[in-house]
Each structure stands twice: as structure tokens, then as C-alpha cells.
Motif scaffolding. Structure first.
Motif, short mmCIF file in Angstrom:
data_model
loop_
_atom_site.label_atom_id
_atom_site.label_comp_id
_atom_site.label_asym_id
_atom_site.label_seq_id
_atom_site.Cartn_x
_atom_site.Cartn_y
_atom_site.Cartn_z
N TRP A 1 0.81 -0.91 0.18
CA TRP A 1 0.12 -0.12 0.17
C TRP A 1 0.96 1.01 -0.01
O TRP A 1 0.51 2.36 -0.73
CB TRP A 1 -1.05 0.03 1.28
N ALA A 2 1.97 1.18 0.88
CA ALA A 2 2.86 2.39 0.89
C ALA A 2 3.61 2.40 -0.56
O ALA A 2 3.67 3.93 -0.99
CB ALA A 2 3.94 2.13 1.94
N GLY A 3 3.74 1.56 -1.17
CA GLY A 3 4.54 1.64 -2.66
C GLY A 3 3.48 2.43 -3.51
O GLY A 3 3.78 3.23 -4.11
N LYS A 4 2.20 1.90 -3.38
CA LYS A 4 1.26 2.52 -4.31
C LYS A 4 0.94 4.06 -3.83
O LYS A 4 0.72 4.84 -4.78
CB LYS A 4 -0.24 1.71 -4.14
N GLU A 5 1.11 4.43 -2.53
CA GLU A 5 1.06 5.74 -2.31
C GLU A 5 2.16 6.59 -2.57
O GLU A 5 2.27 7.88 -3.31
CB GLU A 5 0.82 5.87 -0.58
N LEU A 6 3.29 5.84 -2.77
CA LEU A 6 4.54 6.53 -3.38
C LEU A 6 4.28 7.10 -4.94
O LEU A 6 4.69 8.05 -5.22
CB LEU A 6 5.72 5.94 -3.15
N ALA A 7 3.69 6.10 -5.44
CA ALA A 7 3.43 6.32 -7.05
C ALA A 7 2.59 7.44 -7.23
O ALA A 7 2.75 8.19 -8.03
CB ALA A 7 2.78 4.85 -7.44
N SER A 8 1.58 7.67 -6.15
CA SER A 8 0.72 8.95 -6.10
C SER A 8 1.47 10.23 -5.79
O SER A 8 1.45 11.16 -6.57
CB SER A 8 -0.56 8.93 -5.34
N GLU A 9 2.41 9.77 -5.14
CA GLU A 9 3.11 11.23 -4.63
C GLU A 9 4.45 11.58 -5.53
O GLU A 9 4.77 12.67 -5.80
CB GLU A 9 3.96 11.16 -3.43
N PHE A 10 4.86 10.64 -6.36
CA PHE A 10 5.95 10.73 -7.23
C PHE A 10 5.36 10.17 -8.59
O PHE A 10 6.23 9.17 -9.07
CB PHE A 10 7.36 9.93 -6.92
N PRO A 11 4.67 10.91 -9.25
CA PRO A 11 4.03 10.14 -10.59
C PRO A 11 5.08 10.24 -11.83
O PRO A 11 6.00 11.25 -11.84
CB PRO A 11 2.95 11.14 -10.75
N LEU A 12 4.95 9.34 -12.37
CA LEU A 12 5.70 9.03 -13.67
C LEU A 12 5.13 9.36 -14.78
O LEU A 12 3.68 9.08 -14.73
CB LEU A 12 6.47 7.69 -13.63
N PHE A 13 5.56 9.76 -15.87
CA PHE A 13 4.79 9.87 -17.28
C PHE A 13 4.71 8.47 -18.01
O PHE A 13 3.78 8.30 -18.89
CB PHE A 13 5.34 11.21 -17.94
N ASP A 14 5.59 7.94 -17.69
CA ASP A 14 5.86 6.62 -18.60
C ASP A 14 6.66 5.56 -17.82
O ASP A 14 7.38 5.93 -16.89
CB ASP A 14 6.54 6.94 -19.91
N MET A 15 6.36 4.16 -18.08
CA MET A 15 6.94 3.29 -17.16
C MET A 15 8.23 2.93 -17.49
O MET A 15 8.91 2.54 -16.45
CB MET A 15 6.02 1.92 -17.61
#
Length: 138
Positions: free
Chosen positions: A42-56
Motif C-alpha cells: 500500500w505504501a508503494g502505491k501511495e509513493l506512486a501517487s506522490e511521485f508520478p511518472l509519465f511513462d513506465m
């Protein structure tokens, strides 16, 4: 003559690998207990929201910057991608470290970028000292 700690002059130092390992491999599992994998995912998914990427493809750079290791895409199919994470081989071989943060981060980024529900499963290959991250989506 008085001895001063190395950073007494105000210089900041980067955390050491030992300090990171203490936190990641001993403190977190102790505090989170049997829920460690779920909470870190869950924390990893939250990090993805806080540090969004434009492309994988940007994930590899983020992993390096975060100190998580070298991430490479091994294969891609219609409904899944397999990544290889080269990290501290010692930790992967021991099988002690949980890689749910990294898996949650990849799943969260894929969901955000492609607007599809995704999940990622980490598997440490103890023989080779690597982690395979299987990212799948609907």
C-alpha cells in the motif's frame, strides 16, 4: 583533545547501506509484524501517487534514485510485464527482505499511467540474488 563526530561541522551525510538495512530489514518487520507485506505494498502505491511518472520507462531511473537497485524490463506481454530488480544480492539471497514497496510502486504507476487496475508480485530468486517483479493488469 576533543573528538568530534564526523558531521559535527554541519555537513550532511547520506545514509549508509548499513543504516538503510537496519531500518528496512529489522525495524520495519518488527513494527509491522505479520502485516508487513500488505502495508508496504500500500505504501508503494501511495509513493506512486506522490511521485508520478509519465511513462513506465521512467521507473528504472526512479528505482536508482531511491536506492532500490537497478530495474530492467525482462519481458512484456498483452497482460503482464516482468521486471528484474538487481539490488543487494545478499539480502535477496537471504530471503529476509520484503520487496512489496517496489511492487506496489510499479502497480500504482501502471494504474495511473494506463488507467487500468494493476497488481505486481515480487519474487526473490535466492539462487541468483535478484528479484522478479511480475506486473499484471486487466
Amino acid at each position: 583533545m576533543e573528538s568530534k563526530p564526523e558531521n559535527a561541522g554541519g555537513e550532511s551525510r547520506m545514509p549508509t547501506k548499513f543504516g538503510y538495512a537496519l531500518f528496512r530489514d529489522y525495524i520495519l518487520p518488527s513494527v509491522l509484524g505479520r502485516h508487513e507485506e500488505e502495508i508496504l505494498y500500500w505504501a508503494g502505491k501511495e509513493l506512486a501517487s506522490e511521485f508520478p511518472l509519465f511513462d513506465m520507462d521512467e521507473a528504472a531511473g526512479f528505482f536508482l534514485e531511491a536506492g532500490w537497485g537497478t530495474l530492467t524490463r525482462e519481458s512484456a506481454g498483452k497482460r503482464e510485464m516482468i521486471y528484474v530488480l538487481e539490488t543487494e544480492a545478499e539480502q535477496a539471497k537471504k530471503g529476509r527482505r520484503c520487496y512489496s514497496v517496489e511492487a506496489g510502486f510499479l502497480a500504482g504507476q501502471y494504474q495511473k499511467i494506463h488507467n487500468r487496475v494493476a497488481e505486481c508480485r515480487p519474487e526473490a530468486d535466492r539462487r541468483q540474488g535478484i528479484v522478479k517483479l511480475t506486473l499484471a493488469w486487466e
